[in-house]
Design a protein around this motif. Structure first.
Motif, PDB file in Angstrom:
ATOM      1  N   UNK A   1      24.285 -39.664  10.134  1.00  0.00           N
ATOM      2  CA  UNK A   1      23.926 -38.396   9.499  1.00  0.00           C
ATOM      3  C   UNK A   1      25.076 -37.842   8.690  1.00  0.00           C
ATOM      4  N   UNK A   2      25.167 -36.556   8.693  1.00  0.00           N
ATOM      5  CA  UNK A   2      26.218 -35.886   7.940  1.00  0.00           C
ATOM      6  C   UNK A   2      27.568 -36.185   8.553  1.00  0.00           C
ATOM      7  N   UNK A   3      28.600 -35.840   7.793  1.00  0.00           N
ATOM      8  CA  UNK A   3      29.945 -36.064   8.300  1.00  0.00           C
ATOM      9  C   UNK A   3      30.170 -35.249   9.554  1.00  0.00           C
ATOM     10  N   UNK A   4      31.142 -35.690  10.306  1.00  0.00           N
ATOM     11  CA  UNK A   4      31.472 -35.000  11.542  1.00  0.00           C
ATOM     12  C   UNK A   4      31.946 -33.590  11.196  1.00  0.00           C
ATOM     13  N   UNK A   5      31.383 -32.575  11.844  1.00  0.00           N
ATOM     14  CA  UNK A   5      31.811 -31.212  11.525  1.00  0.00           C
ATOM     15  C   UNK A   5      33.267 -31.006  11.908  1.00  0.00           C
ATOM     16  N   UNK A   6      33.937 -30.179  11.103  1.00  0.00           N
ATOM     17  CA  UNK A   6      35.343 -29.903  11.387  1.00  0.00           C
ATOM     18  C   UNK A   6      35.459 -29.140  12.695  1.00  0.00           C
ATOM     19  N   UNK A   7      36.603 -29.337  13.323  1.00  0.00           N
ATOM     20  CA  UNK A   7      36.861 -28.572  14.533  1.00  0.00           C
ATOM     21  C   UNK A   7      37.008 -27.104  14.154  1.00  0.00           C
ATOM     22  N   UNK A   8      36.449 -26.207  14.934  1.00  0.00           N
ATOM     23  CA  UNK A   8      36.578 -24.790  14.601  1.00  0.00           C
ATOM     24  C   UNK A   8      38.037 -24.358  14.724  1.00  0.00           C
ATOM     25  N   UNK A   9      38.422 -23.425  13.853  1.00  0.00           N
ATOM     26  CA  UNK A   9      39.790 -22.939  13.900  1.00  0.00           C
ATOM     27  C   UNK A   9      40.001 -22.122  15.162  1.00  0.00           C
ATOM     28  N   UNK A  10      41.108 -22.379  15.793  1.00  0.00           N
ATOM     29  CA  UNK A  10      41.466 -21.613  16.971  1.00  0.00           C
ATOM     30  C   UNK A  10      42.597 -20.664  16.610  1.00  0.00           C
ATOM     31  N   UNK A  11      42.917 -19.777  17.518  1.00  0.00           N
ATOM     32  CA  UNK A  11      44.013 -18.847  17.273  1.00  0.00           C
ATOM     33  C   UNK A  11      45.305 -19.605  17.018  1.00  0.00           C
ATOM     34  N   UNK A  12      45.481 -20.709  17.709  1.00  0.00           N
ATOM     35  CA  UNK A  12      46.702 -21.481  17.561  1.00  0.00           C
ATOM     36  C   UNK A  12      46.826 -22.065  16.158  1.00  0.00           C
ATOM     37  N   UNK A  13      45.734 -22.589  15.609  1.00  0.00           N
ATOM     38  CA  UNK A  13      45.811 -23.151  14.259  1.00  0.00           C
ATOM     39  C   UNK A  13      46.013 -22.054  13.220  1.00  0.00           C
ATOM     40  N   UNK A  14      45.398 -20.896  13.401  1.00  0.00           N
ATOM     41  CA  UNK A  14      45.588 -19.788  12.462  1.00  0.00           C
ATOM     42  C   UNK A  14      47.036 -19.315  12.508  1.00  0.00           C
ATOM     43  N   UNK A  15      47.602 -19.178  13.707  1.00  0.00           N
ATOM     44  CA  UNK A  15      48.995 -18.766  13.834  1.00  0.00           C
ATOM     45  C   UNK A  15      49.936 -19.794  13.209  1.00  0.00           C
ATOM     46  N   UNK A  16      49.636 -21.060  13.349  1.00  0.00           N
ATOM     47  CA  UNK A  16      50.470 -22.100  12.733  1.00  0.00           C
ATOM     48  C   UNK A  16      50.403 -22.000  11.212  1.00  0.00           C
ATOM     49  N   UNK A  17      49.226 -21.697  10.661  1.00  0.00           N
ATOM     50  CA  UNK A  17      49.096 -21.534   9.214  1.00  0.00           C
ATOM     51  C   UNK A  17      49.894 -20.331   8.721  1.00  0.00           C
ATOM     52  N   UNK A  18      49.847 -19.236   9.471  1.00  0.00           N
ATOM     53  CA  UNK A  18      50.613 -18.035   9.105  1.00  0.00           C
ATOM     54  C   UNK A  18      52.108 -18.345   9.140  1.00  0.00           C
ATOM     55  N   UNK A  19      52.549 -19.045  10.171  1.00  0.00           N
ATOM     56  CA  UNK A  19      53.961 -19.432  10.280  1.00  0.00           C
ATOM     57  C   UNK A  19      54.391 -20.258   9.081  1.00  0.00           C
ATOM     58  N   UNK A  20      53.549 -21.226   8.690  1.00  0.00           N
ATOM     59  CA  UNK A  20      53.890 -22.081   7.561  1.00  0.00           C
ATOM     60  C   UNK A  20      53.958 -21.294   6.258  1.00  0.00           C
ATOM     61  N   UNK A  21      53.026 -20.339   6.084  1.00  0.00           N
ATOM     62  CA  UNK A  21      53.050 -19.500   4.875  1.00  0.00           C
ATOM     63  C   UNK A  21      54.304 -18.637   4.832  1.00  0.00           C
ATOM     64  N   UNK A  22      54.663 -18.033   5.965  1.00  0.00           N
ATOM     65  CA  UNK A  22      55.881 -17.216   6.009  1.00  0.00           C
ATOM     66  C   UNK A  22      57.122 -18.062   5.743  1.00  0.00           C
TER      67      UNK A  22
END
Length: 147
Positions: free
Chosen positions: A110-131
């Motif tokens: 069927x369709x591609x495997x759905x992405x894993x939902x973003x967790x607080x940890x991944x959002x915080x890691x993205x914020x850290x990388x942006x800063x």
């Protein structure tokens, strides 16, 4: 105190466990009935005894009272175990494995495997990388951003 007890009793896994115990007891009664009413008479007929408990009895003469080793009772317990294992496998495990395989096959075709939902940890890691990117000098610039 009663509130805590109520929360404990109404937890999903406690209810699931209670249901499993009740179903297990009912299932045991069915299997025992099959063994006692179907298999015991068949095996008893083969060994010319009224039940497995009275089949293959080895008597050891002792002073006072004889000791009996009941191999038939052990055979009955082994048969009960094998019947329970077969029923659990063929009624529960095998169908669940087939359903899982079909679901996996549908997911792959069927369709591609759905992405894993973003967790607080991944959002915080993205914020850290942006800063960190904002604080470090960009290519070709010799200063920090905002100076």
């Amino acid at each position: 105190m009663l509130k805590g007890f109520k929360e404990f009793i109404l937890r999903g896994n406690v209810i699931d466990l209670a249901v499993a115990v009740v179903i297990g007891a009912a299932f045991t009664a069915v299997v025992n009935s099959i063994v006692e009413n179907v298999f015991n008479p068949l095996v008893g007929a083969v060994f010319r005894a009224d039940s497995l408990d009275n089949a293959l009895v080895l008597t050891i003469p002792l002073p006072g009272e004889d000791a009996e080793i009941r191999f038939g009772a052990v055979l009955g317990a082994v048969l009960t175990f094998l019947i329970v294992a077969a029923v659990v496998y063929f009624v529960f495990v095998m169908p669940m494995n087939l359903l899982k395989q079909r679901a996996d096959a549908r997911r792959q075709t069927g369709t591609e495997k759905p992405e894993d939902p973003e967790t607080e940890l991944t959002v915080l890691a993205q914020i850290r990388d942006l800063l960190a990117a904002e604080r470090s000098p960009g290519p070709g610039t010799g200063s920090h951003r905002g100076e």
